[in-house]
Scaffold this motif. Structure first.
Motif, PDB file in Angstrom:
ATOM      1  N   PRO A 119       0.845  -1.194   0.000  1.00 22.73           N
ATOM      2  CA  PRO A 119       0.000   0.000   0.000  1.00 22.73           C
ATOM      3  C   PRO A 119       0.879   1.243   0.000  1.00 22.73           C
ATOM      4  O   PRO A 119       1.942   1.262   0.630  1.00 22.73           O
ATOM      5  N   SER A 120       0.437   2.262  -0.723  1.00 21.17           N
ATOM      6  CA  SER A 120       1.182   3.520  -0.754  1.00 21.17           C
ATOM      7  C   SER A 120       0.241   4.664  -0.411  1.00 21.17           C
ATOM      8  O   SER A 120      -0.975   4.520  -0.461  1.00 21.17           O
ATOM      9  N   GLY A 121       0.823   5.784  -0.063  1.00 26.68           N
ATOM     10  CA  GLY A 121       0.003   6.942   0.256  1.00 26.68           C
ATOM     11  C   GLY A 121       0.826   8.036   0.905  1.00 26.68           C
ATOM     12  O   GLY A 121       2.052   7.935   1.030  1.00 26.68           O
ATOM     13  N   THR A 122       0.123   9.050   1.331  1.00 25.27           N
ATOM     14  CA  THR A 122       0.742  10.198   1.967  1.00 25.27           C
ATOM     15  C   THR A 122       0.400  10.196   3.447  1.00 25.27           C
ATOM     16  O   THR A 122      -0.769  10.069   3.812  1.00 25.27           O
ATOM     17  N   ASN A 123       1.409  10.359   4.284  1.00 28.24           N
ATOM     18  CA  ASN A 123       1.168  10.401   5.729  1.00 28.24           C
ATOM     19  C   ASN A 123       0.703  11.795   6.145  1.00 28.24           C
ATOM     20  O   ASN A 123       0.687  12.725   5.318  1.00 28.24           O
ATOM     21  N   PRO A 124       0.290  11.983   7.407  1.00 28.47           N
ATOM     22  CA  PRO A 124      -0.212  13.292   7.850  1.00 28.47           C
ATOM     23  C   PRO A 124       0.786  14.443   7.662  1.00 28.47           C
ATOM     24  O   PRO A 124       0.390  15.600   7.548  1.00 28.47           O
ATOM     25  N   GLU A 125       2.072  14.135   7.597  1.00 32.86           N
ATOM     26  CA  GLU A 125       3.085  15.172   7.380  1.00 32.86           C
ATOM     27  C   GLU A 125       3.285  15.476   5.898  1.00 32.86           C
ATOM     28  O   GLU A 125       4.115  16.309   5.535  1.00 32.86           O
ATOM     29  N   GLY A 126       2.561  14.781   5.023  1.00 31.83           N
ATOM     30  CA  GLY A 126       2.642  15.029   3.596  1.00 31.83           C
ATOM     31  C   GLY A 126       3.712  14.236   2.870  1.00 31.83           C
ATOM     32  O   GLY A 126       3.941  14.445   1.681  1.00 31.83           O
ATOM     33  N   LYS A 127       4.355  13.313   3.550  1.00 29.63           N
ATOM     34  CA  LYS A 127       5.402  12.513   2.930  1.00 29.63           C
ATOM     35  C   LYS A 127       4.798  11.262   2.284  1.00 29.63           C
ATOM     36  O   LYS A 127       4.052  10.524   2.917  1.00 29.63           O
ATOM     37  N   VAL A 128       5.153  11.025   1.020  1.00 29.94           N
ATOM     38  CA  VAL A 128       4.671   9.855   0.296  1.00 29.94           C
ATOM     39  C   VAL A 128       5.551   8.659   0.665  1.00 29.94           C
ATOM     40  O   VAL A 128       6.769   8.778   0.765  1.00 29.94           O
ATOM     41  N   GLY A 129       4.909   7.527   0.863  1.00 32.77           N
ATOM     42  CA  GLY A 129       5.658   6.326   1.212  1.00 32.77           C
ATOM     43  C   GLY A 129       4.890   5.071   0.865  1.00 32.77           C
ATOM     44  O   GLY A 129       3.781   5.118   0.326  1.00 32.77           O
ATOM     45  N   ALA A 130       5.508   3.944   1.174  1.00 26.57           N
ATOM     46  CA  ALA A 130       4.905   2.639   0.914  1.00 26.57           C
ATOM     47  C   ALA A 130       5.282   1.697   2.040  1.00 26.57           C
ATOM     48  O   ALA A 130       6.338   1.833   2.655  1.00 26.57           O
ATOM     49  N   ARG A 131       4.375   0.736   2.308  1.00 29.00           N
ATOM     50  CA  ARG A 131       4.658  -0.338   3.273  1.00 29.00           C
ATOM     51  C   ARG A 131       4.714  -1.644   2.503  1.00 29.00           C
ATOM     52  O   ARG A 131       3.947  -1.842   1.566  1.00 29.00           O
ATOM     53  N   TYR A 132       5.597  -2.536   2.911  1.00 28.86           N
ATOM     54  CA  TYR A 132       5.756  -3.834   2.264  1.00 28.86           C
ATOM     55  C   TYR A 132       5.328  -4.907   3.256  1.00 28.86           C
ATOM     56  O   TYR A 132       5.942  -5.049   4.312  1.00 28.86           O
ATOM     57  N   ILE A 133       4.269  -5.637   2.895  1.00 30.08           N
ATOM     58  CA  ILE A 133       3.777  -6.678   3.793  1.00 30.08           C
ATOM     59  C   ILE A 133       3.558  -7.975   3.014  1.00 30.08           C
ATOM     60  O   ILE A 133       3.383  -7.963   1.802  1.00 30.08           O
TER      61      ILE A 133
END
Length: 175
Positions: A69-83
């Motif tokens: 899943p990818s997205g933007t966190n509350p601080e506005g930083k785009v990232g992804a989690r690998y599960i």
């Protein structure tokens, strides 16, 4: 020592038998790209209180597959989690059953080369089949491998639609 070796052999044989039973039970679910994508959406979908078939989910995915899943966190930083698929079951499985969740494909773009495929699949989500409006939409980028007679999901990488990032018209159903 001899008892440990026998125990290990029995455990290995049990796993092998389970894998064979799952193959017989689920082989039609992954025979084509279309059936694999259909099973991918169906396995996580169900009404509130309806159990999911996690054995089917494990069968659909390659043993080394990742869900990203990818997205933007509350601080506005785009990232992804690998599960892993198992981590997904452990972290989201109960929520799906307790709340009800249906994810359905509304558009697809597929590219195939030899034994690999890439599917760009637009989805929408509901809490019940009776809901009229989706509460979420997005795009799944799905990579598949044909192992000879069956397709397996290698990775699924997705982003939810936001006001700042609407789904482009090219990836929506044609009216």
């Amino acid at each position: 020592m001899k008892k440990q070796i026998i125990s290990i052999l029995i455990f290995a044989m049990t796993l092998t038998l389970q894998a064979q039973e799952n193959h017989i039970k689920y082989q039609d679910e992954t025979r084509t790209i279309d059936s694999t994508i259909k099973a991918l959406y169906a396995v996580i979908s169900g009404e509130k209180g309806e159990e999911r078939d996690w054995d089917l989910m494990r069968y659909i995915y390659h043993p080394n597959a990742k869900l990203v899943p990818s997205g933007t966190n509350p601080e506005g930083k785009v990232g992804a989690r690998y599960i892993t698929p198992q981590t997904y079951v452990e972290s989201s499985g109960q929520w799906l059953v307790e709340n009800g969740f249906f994810e359905e494909e509304i558009h697809r773009e597929t590219q195939v080369f030899g034994n690999i495929a890439h599917v760009f699949s637009t989805y929408q989500c509901f809490k019940s089949k009776t809901d009229k409006e989706p509460f979420m939409r997005g795009i799944n980028s799905i990579q598949l491998l044909n192992e000879g007679g069956r397709w397996r999901v290698i990775n699924i990488f997705w982003a939810q639609e936001t006001e700042e990032n609407p789904i482009p018209e090219a990836y929506l159903p044609k009216n």
